[in-house]
Enzyme design. Structure first.
Site, PDB file in Angstrom:
ATOM      1  N   ASP A  92      -6.131 -84.494 -24.684  1.00  0.00           N
ATOM      2  CA  ASP A  92      -5.386 -83.935 -23.467  1.00  0.00           C
ATOM      3  C   ASP A  92      -4.899 -82.793 -23.847  1.00  0.00           C
ATOM      4  OD1 ASP A  92      -4.815 -84.087 -20.792  1.00  0.00           O
ATOM      5  OD2 ASP A  92      -2.817 -85.053 -21.519  1.00  0.00           O
ATOM      6  N   ASP A 133      -2.047 -81.179 -21.346  1.00  0.00           N
ATOM      7  CA  ASP A 133      -0.775 -81.179 -20.923  1.00  0.00           C
ATOM      8  C   ASP A 133       0.038 -82.485 -21.379  1.00  0.00           C
ATOM      9  OD1 ASP A 133      -0.533 -78.883 -18.162  1.00  0.00           O
ATOM     10  OD2 ASP A 133      -2.494 -79.495 -19.265  1.00  0.00           O
TER      11      ASP A 133
END
Length: 430
Positions: free
Chosen positions: A205, A207
């Site tokens: 991922d 952020d």
């Protein structure tokens, strides 16, 4: 009948040797002494800690040769200034030990800035309560210097190889997870199989995982709608509202933002502590690296260029006349899309899902964390940690190297980036 006679004429002993200093060539000297006595080595192990040497050999020797062997070993170890002891092992006990080697094997990795005795006590008690045995303990991290007071930059990691059949693997994970929630330590349990040592693909991922911010929140601050967007983001991360709906709501609030604002944020993305080191070392080992993000390709491609990432899948922003339209192009990358992309990339590369590592922090990462052979909840909320196989909340991203059994001395590359590398927050029990 002949085998029984041969066994009766043999004896088994555990030979233990201890010395107060490291001595190169010790095994060579000892085996040179026992070699002429027609000794079979059934098992052997050696360890050193702070220059203290401990060596154990399980040997089989002819009954007529054992006393002469003991005499020779006592003589040479006395000359070397080390202690030796002999413990007889019966044939039934030996066979029982051989059968026990076929029990389940697991690896428990303990991570912290500094590992406290109280934490290790709780971890090992859980192992004992599950009727499992600790076979070896290995320090993966370099020894910390006590001259440095900056604990935030330190790393400590122990690997415990354990054997036995726990009452329940799930219950074992849950008991150790509870320790991670209550103390400043991470405890990871993995089956010690061939896949643990042969991962080939890692997918992040972006952020709050690969970078230490939520880009959409940073954009919102610049647009003067920071509070509204942050509230929607937090609700989505907690799994309280659908990701796609939350994403469209936030995007509409950014309508009209100039592209120049995005460029300024992209040039100062705060890369997570340990990310350059982790990625550089995994690339050296031949790993494929990818980003699967509910964020934006605009920023993910900046990281791709900085870190040498192979795959990028994120949301593509829509611009018109140099400003955001408040819409995105194509399919929104949500939780299920991430899981689908993980499978697609693994298939394209010819990897088993068990060879995949997925790393994330939010509710929309849960499906890919559960799908991967190793799902790592990184500084994540409790809901996400509970769904992943392991969690890291005390160290940076390079703590993942320890989960793969890689020692600091083996991780030669520190990685480089022009973007600022940002420390992770202190351990949270939230």
């Amino acid at each position: 009948f002949g085998i029984a006679i041969a066994m009766a004429s043999k004896e088994i002993y555990l030979v233990t040797i201890k010395g107060d200093k490291s001595r190169p060539g010790l095994v060579s000297e000892l085996t040179e002494v026992i070699g002429p006595h027609n000794v079979t080595i059934l098992d052997i192990g050696q360890s050193e800690i702070h220059d203290m040497t401990s060596l154990g050999m399980l040997i089989e020797v002819g009954r007529d040769d054992s006393q002469k062997l003991f005499k020779d070993l006592v003589f040479v170890t006395h000359a070397l200034g080390i202690d030796v002891n002999f413990t007889p092992v019966s044939s039934p006990d030996y066979e029982r030990w051989v059968r026990s080697q076929n029990k389940g094997r697991f690896t428990v990795t303990v991570l912290a800035r500094r590992i406290q005795a109280s934490s290790l006590s709780r971890v090992t008690k859980v192992i004992a309560d599950n009727s499992m045995n600790i076979d070896t303990i290995t320090r993966l991290s370099d020894c910390p210097s006590l001259r440095s007071s900056n604990i935030q930059n330190s790393r400590s990691a122990l690997q415990l190889n354990i054997s036995g059949k726990p009452r329940s693997v799930l219950a074992l994970r849950e008991e150790l997870f509870k320790i991670s929630m209550e103390q400043e330590v991470d405890v990871a349990v993995q089956e010690d199989d061939v896949f643990r040592r042969n991962r080939r693909l890692i997918l992040f991922d972006m952020d709050s995982t690969l970078i230490q911010c939520e880009v959409i929140d940073e954009l919102a601050k610049c647009a003067g709608v920071g509070t509204q967007v942050a509230e929607i983001t937090e609700a989505a991360m907690r799994g309280e509202i659908d990701f796609q709906e939350s994403f469209r709501r936030r995007m509409r609030l950014l309508k009209g933002m100039p592209e120049s604002v995005l460029q300024g944020i992209a040039d100062t993305l705060p890369i997570t502590e340990g990310a350059p080191r982790l990625i550089a070392n995994l690339k050296t080992l031949g790993y494929k690296i990818g980003i699967l993000s509910g964020g934006f390709t605009y920023f993910a491609k900046k990281l791709q260029k900085e870190l040498g990432i192979d795959y990028v899948h994120a949301n593509e922003l829509d611009f018109k006349d140099g400003v955001l339209t408040g819409e995105v192009k194509g399919v929104i990358v949500d939780a299920q899309r991430k899981a689908h992309l993980l499978q697609e990339i693994a298939s394209r590369e010819g990897f088993s899902l068990k060879q995949v590592i997925a790393v994330g922090d939010g509710a929309n990462d849960i499906p890919m964390l559960k799908l991967a052979g190793l799902g790592v909840a990184f500084h994540a909320k409790p809901k996400v940690k509970e769904q992943a196989q392991v969690g890291i909340s005390t160290l940076g991203l390079d703590g993942i190297l320890y989960l793969l059994g890689i020692r600091d001395q083996e991780a030669g590359s520190i990685g480089t980036t022009l973007l600022p590398e940002t420390p992770v927050p202190s351990h949270s029990r939230l």
